[in-house]
Design a protein around this motif. Sequence first.
Motif, PDB file in Angstrom:
ATOM      1  N   HIS A 170      57.873  85.137  81.079  1.00 43.22           N
ATOM      2  CA  HIS A 170      56.766  85.836  81.368  1.00 43.22           C
ATOM      3  C   HIS A 170      56.996  87.311  81.514  1.00 43.22           C
ATOM      4  N   LYS A 171      56.088  88.218  82.228  1.00 43.24           N
ATOM      5  CA  LYS A 171      56.404  89.502  82.374  1.00 43.24           C
ATOM      6  C   LYS A 171      55.683  89.512  83.977  1.00 43.24           C
ATOM      7  N   ASP A 172      56.047  90.820  84.746  1.00 43.01           N
ATOM      8  CA  ASP A 172      55.801  90.930  86.072  1.00 43.01           C
ATOM      9  C   ASP A 172      55.480  92.385  86.193  1.00 43.01           C
ATOM     10  N   LEU A 189      65.816  88.119  77.993  1.00 44.12           N
ATOM     11  CA  LEU A 189      65.042  89.393  78.169  1.00 44.12           C
ATOM     12  C   LEU A 189      64.614  89.935  76.821  1.00 44.12           C
ATOM     13  N   PRO A 192      59.291  95.475  76.650  1.00 46.78           N
ATOM     14  CA  PRO A 192      57.909  95.765  76.244  1.00 46.78           C
ATOM     15  C   PRO A 192      57.636  96.025  74.752  1.00 46.78           C
ATOM     16  N   GLN A 195      56.480  93.049  72.501  1.00 46.99           N
ATOM     17  CA  GLN A 195      55.164  92.462  72.762  1.00 46.99           C
ATOM     18  C   GLN A 195      54.771  92.203  71.508  1.00 46.99           C
ATOM     19  N   SER A 263      59.959  96.798  85.523  1.00 49.41           N
ATOM     20  CA  SER A 263      58.488  96.218  84.975  1.00 49.41           C
ATOM     21  C   SER A 263      58.278  96.047  83.692  1.00 49.41           C
ATOM     22  N   LEU A 264      57.379  94.979  83.578  1.00 52.64           N
ATOM     23  CA  LEU A 264      56.656  94.691  82.237  1.00 52.64           C
ATOM     24  C   LEU A 264      57.718  94.063  81.355  1.00 52.64           C
ATOM     25  N   TRP A 265      59.205  93.964  81.498  1.00 59.59           N
ATOM     26  CA  TRP A 265      59.861  93.299  80.706  1.00 59.59           C
ATOM     27  C   TRP A 265      59.834  91.621  80.740  1.00 59.59           C
ATOM     28  N   PHE A 266      59.760  91.121  79.565  1.00 63.66           N
ATOM     29  CA  PHE A 266      59.647  89.554  79.594  1.00 63.66           C
ATOM     30  C   PHE A 266      60.864  89.028  79.776  1.00 63.66           C
ATOM     31  N   HIS A 267      60.870  87.920  80.693  1.00 65.69           N
ATOM     32  CA  HIS A 267      62.104  87.070  81.091  1.00 65.69           C
ATOM     33  C   HIS A 267      61.779  85.851  81.014  1.00 65.69           C
TER      34      HIS A 267
END
Length: 304
Positions: A170-172, A189, A192, A195, A263-267
């Motif tokens: 997910h990302k935050d 990781l 962005p 995507q 922020s917005l990195w998928f992990h």
Amino acid sequence: MSTSKFEKLSTEAFEFYLTTNVPYLEELPTCLEFYRNHVAQNRPVIIRNAFNSWPALSKWNIEYLRQSYGTKDVTVTVTPNGYADAATNGHFVLPLEKVMPMNQFLKSLEKPVVNRVHYIQKQNSNLTEEFPELIADSADEIEWASTLFGTKPDAVNFWMGDERAITSMHKDPYENMYCVVSGYKDFILHPPTDQPWIPYANHPKASYQEIDGDLKIVPDDDGTIPWIDIDPLKPDLTKYPKYKNARQIRCRVEKGEMLYLPSLWFHHVRQSHGCIAVNYWYDMQYDIKYNYFEFVKDLVNCDA
């Protein structure tokens, strides 16, 4: 937009993202250096010796928590497979939440039960809300990060659990300062810019409920939620062939290390058994990086 154009966008415009390693810093830089080299460029980094002053590093373990807080009630999530807040069997499934004495939770770590995975992971600033006693051993903010971001953290979360507990990809919308106090965390990781290759699907909402002694998925008939529909540990490239264009960046964050996760990195996150961590969520800036992310998302939607 064609696949080749997306590849060009990723490799040329944000070439520095495409690395297989997360760099390390042996000591804290100045706020200005950290901002220029990592925050402004939206680049993760692992910082050693970032919170050496915390008594938690020598104190926090099962025995200490049992002796000091054994009778304290804590909120624990329970799943049969370790996946909470995740896409499971075609649904987005929330975990069962239980309140139990800390002793009972710690016993579940020492003697794990099949089909019962316990995890303290309530992301409501539970360190400050549920465990204020532990702040004396740690901190309710990272002072230099609060100076850097110009604000105090929106939430400070305490994590402890079973090695079977997995945080799905997910990302935050937060700048995340993730501190491992005991054990280690394994991160997968994606920047962005990946995507276009990461598949989402709309999943009906559901939750785990205990029925006749078993945890079962119960739909809640409250619409759907978009969630990443691929497991990076064993990606189905037949179903999602575009994922092969993504570049997994893997790192292990050990005891005493802090991961800056932009922020917005998928992990995607796994952990050692009984791992303890504290993370600090600082609200992201809706600046050019956010605009770029939204631009790429719009291009993906147009291409679809």
